[in-house]
Write a protein that holds these residues in place. Sequence first.
Motif, PDB file in Angstrom:
ATOM      1  N   ASN A 175      -7.619   1.655   6.977  1.00  0.00           N
ATOM      2  CA  ASN A 175      -7.564   1.937   5.529  1.00  0.00           C
ATOM      3  C   ASN A 175      -8.855   1.538   4.821  1.00  0.00           C
ATOM      4  OD1 ASN A 175      -5.022   2.942   5.747  1.00  0.00           O
ATOM      5  ND2 ASN A 175      -3.990   1.030   5.199  1.00  0.00           N
ATOM      6  N   GLY A 227      -6.963   0.926  -3.770  1.00  0.00           N
ATOM      7  CA  GLY A 227      -6.459   0.717  -2.411  1.00  0.00           C
ATOM      8  C   GLY A 227      -7.550   0.193  -1.499  1.00  0.00           C
ATOM      9  N   CYS A 282      -7.616  -3.430   0.345  1.00  0.00           N
ATOM     10  CA  CYS A 282      -7.761  -3.543   1.808  1.00  0.00           C
ATOM     11  C   CYS A 282      -8.975  -4.386   2.177  1.00  0.00           C
ATOM     12  CB  CYS A 282      -7.885  -2.163   2.432  1.00  0.00           C
ATOM     13  SG  CYS A 282      -6.333  -1.245   2.434  1.00  0.00           S
ATOM     14  N   THR A 324       0.824  -1.225   0.000  1.00  0.00           N
ATOM     15  CA  THR A 324       0.000   0.000   0.000  1.00  0.00           C
ATOM     16  C   THR A 324       0.852   1.265   0.000  1.00  0.00           C
ATOM     17  OG1 THR A 324      -0.134  -0.240   2.389  1.00  0.00           O
ATOM     18  CG2 THR A 324      -2.012  -1.036   1.117  1.00  0.00           C
TER      19      THR A 324
END
Length: 1185
Positions: A995, A945, A949, A844
């Motif tokens: 996240n 992202g 996650c 990440t």
Amino acid sequence: MSHCWSVSAEVSNNQTSDSKVLHPSDPLPLCLGIHAEVQLKNYGRFLEEYTNQLKRIEDALDDSVGDVWDFTLDPIALRLLPYEQSSLLELIKTENKVLNKVITVYAALCCEVKKLKYEAETKFYNGLLFYGEGVTDSSMVEGESQVQMGRFISFLQELSCFITRCYEVVMNIVQQLASLYTSNKTAPKIIETTGVHFQTVYEHLGELLAVLLILDEIIENHVTLKDHWIMYKRLLKSVHHNPSKFGIAEEKLKPFEKLLLKLEGQVLDGVIFQACVEQQFDKRNEPASVSKNSTFTEEFAHNIRTIFTNVESKLGEPSEIDQRDKYVGVCALFVLHFQIFRTLDKKLYKSLLDVCKKVPAITLTANIIWFADQFLLDKMAPAVKVAEKKNLQSIKLQRETFLQQKAQTLTKDVQSYYLFVSSWMMKMESVLSKEQSMEKFAEDLSSRCNIFIQGILYANSLSNIIRTTMNLYMSMQKPMTKTSVKALCRLVELLKAIEHTAHRRTMVIADSVCHIAQYLQHQALNSISIAKKRVISDKKYSERRLDVLSALVLAESALNGPSTKERRLVVALALSVGTQMKTFRDEELLPLQVVLKKLDLISELRERIQVLCNCNFLYWHRTIFPIYLDDVYDNAVDSARVHYMFSALRDCVPPMMHARHLESTQVLLECFDKEIMDVLNEHLLDKLCKEIEKDLRLSVHTHLKLDDRNPFRVGIKDLTDFFSIKPIRFFNRFIDVKAYVTHYLDKTFYNLTTVAIHDWATYSEMRNLATQRYSLSMTEPHLPSQTLEQGLDVLEIMRNIHVFVSRYLYNLNNQIFIERTSNNKHLNTINIRHVANSIRTHGTGIMNTTVNFTYQFLRKKFYIFSQFMYDEHIKSRLIKDIRFFKETKDQNDQKYPFDRADKFNRGIRKLGLTPEGQSYLDQFRQLISQIGNAMGYVRMIRSGGLHCCSNAIRFVPDLEDIVNFEELVKEEGLSEETQTAARQLDSVLTDLTRNSAEGTEYFKMLVEVFAPEFRSSKNMHLRNFYIIVPPLTLNFVDHSISCKEKLNKKNKVGAAFTDDGFAMGVAYILKLLDQYQEFDSLHWFQSVREKYMKEKNAVLKQQHVQSTNQDEKLMQTMNLTQKRLDIYLQEFELLYFSLSSARIFFRGDQTAAEESQERKEREDESAKSSNDDSLNSSVSDSSMK
């Protein structure tokens, strides 16, 4: 138990007499006692059964305790051969001193022959045979042959000494026999020899002569040895001419040359046997003691005839054991007899030759084959006249016929022997598995003895077929068919199966052999005792009778002990004397001889099976190994048989240890090891690996329909049997087929996945299929996985973002980038899944780096943007347009006129065009599209992202309630390492949760970083941007329609169906300049809609008017006009929707002042809540006090 019964009875009596009610403490009544007795018995039976069951389980689980031995794993061997600890002088003890001496002399000579034979078989045959091996022609450097011969000289010297010793022993045996059978009337007789025939001594003499004959044959067939010897002699000549150059003293050279001449004459000229039989056997003081001894001549001839008669009847028969070796000895004795006495038994000579028709050739050792007819022809030149030429010719023809017939019958032989050996193995298992009953103990021992001997007979027959056929093909240089090779390999397997069976049941056989030997000795002793009684009962005394009695007593004493080869030899020699004078009846003598023969076989059972099943000759026929492996591969069902072949190849190793021509025997062993392993890899393992891989690939790619895989049409090959083969032992390693294939597939899948990571799913599927179909334990490669449609990597885009935003087009709704143009037949696309996989691959951390790169790129682009807006031509026009709008907005209903924007668009074109025909406004539009693409990319990074996650955290059951692993580990008091691991796990889970829940507001960051600069007073020229948006939208719509129209054309250069980067760019720049309200005040899209609707209505009216005129061409033109207007209106609508959507990302409903006000309120609230918390805590503290 009897006591219990009495108590019960007593209780019963008491009860009846007194008629009392039983008290709980009183003894049990009778019925309960019986019941208890039954239960006790049942319990005892249960315990016994349970103990037996546990014993069976223990035996099944424990390999080391079981009676079955594994041929490949045994670190310990069990030798059954009894060892004689008494000397011959101690064994041969009777009252008859003369007989003692005679038997002792012959026994000692026979023992010496056996020792010499053993030494020759282990050391000298192998040393000579393996000379020159272990070095290939390609690796042979100049001078290597001389070095090898130099190392070999000491071996030849030892061989020379050995040959000399053999000559002495032959001389001694002949002279000892001649002394006993003397025709000299005056000389005293040692013992009465009438009817006494020491056949055993002659057999041993034949064995020793055969050893010399075999040495001759090996050297005669060894071309390499002779060539190297010649080269070595040449080298010695050059040394002789210049000794100082080689650092050798000249005085040492002469003796060495003499030694070499002696070695050549004695060893290498092929006259070892000839020199032996041509010795002067007469004693010096008695010139006619041997050659003119008529009694000895007759005795010698009689023994040759007797031995030959015994041999001939068994040769080529199923009951043959060692007759071929004896036949070689008989031929050697016949030549010796001819050389000493110069008399020829023509009848016997013809009989000897006739055997060649039945047995065309005999393998002496390894690959050395011997033809009796040629031998007799060479050694007995005068006898050629006797032997008809036709007879010799027919023998040669018979040899060729034998080969042709053998080639045809080999397959039948395999089938029949397969049946014989299988049934024998079953008998062995069944007989040795059942316990011996004492009632039928003798009968059981007899049947076991017969089964063991039957195994020896089968082994001998198989060994003869294999060795004779293979060596005969090689000797006659005839090609062997593949069918013959496969059949011979099957026979080799059967031969090794016999050995394996004997080895598996070593423990039981060892137990049986001792009992059988004792049983046979008991039978022999019974026969001898009957004869002895017969001799004693006859009262007539004579020296001869005394000799017979002494001999029988000696035989009895020798049999009363372990069945060692020395004792059995003494028995044989004693019975040579003891069987004269009709001591035994004919019906007694034959069974006794059979019993003694059985005793010989049983006593040496293990050793005989080892010798007969020894396949060291395969070293010289290892060219058949590739064909054999191909056959194993083709017939996978019984692939486990490969164990037998490797067991046969292991037999080649012990003889190699006697090689003396190399620096170390290890060189030869490594060479053999490498050769066999290379062949195994090429013809079996690698083929198997490739086939398995191919099968897995085709199974995974069945949707491609590569070829016909219907098993009913193309057949199917089941390779799973190869993976049930136990590891094969060879040299100091175990070859595990399953592990080899697994390793190959693991390595291949890993390497190919690293080359093309997007294929990871395919190889993962193949790995799973290998586990399901072939039960292979595949290793997980732990490589970062990527999807089949991986697309461009985030890292690559980041590094080349300037190229990416110009070559790719953004689609706002689907969040997808599409390649603008490509030389391929397809266009690449990038979507959220690709980005998520890239983030998963690189981590990440790459997201922030990507946004940072985008910021650097935007800085450069905004500099160009500022320059364009500052340009005088542009700025002046924009200021003029703003002034015009302010002045006329009331007249135009607060709408920016379409014509004004169109006029601006055309005016810019007049400023000039690029070589590609683009105006400055076109380039400015492209710049804004690129800025918008960059923002679209940032949006996709954020979405990717979150996607990554959420995939990573999907295994956490409840995101709201995640346990603290570190605390749990500390509570359990686990190690420091475990606590560290738990702490890291907590950290990872916290990061992922945060996240996946939030994500970073990258758009907000990129607005905040540029907005102050855009809105500052020094960049006032940028405030004119909102007024250039209308002409930009016109330019964009023209461009968009042009691109979409190209989609339907053959030449699709410049075709596109989406470019939402422009809308993103306009929305972003308006946000930076805080000009949403200014732009909205233009009411631009309403103006456009009104303009096009007005034109459409005008066209419709005109159509209505013209419909009465029936002018088709004009109607078509009007239809096209209306269609064009619809397209333009639709494009503007789409642009409006895209721009509205893009504005949402940047909070287009708020001005900069409103945003700052909201931010201030939020900060005030957070400050207030923190103050409240601190106040509450202080109140609670005071109350506590």
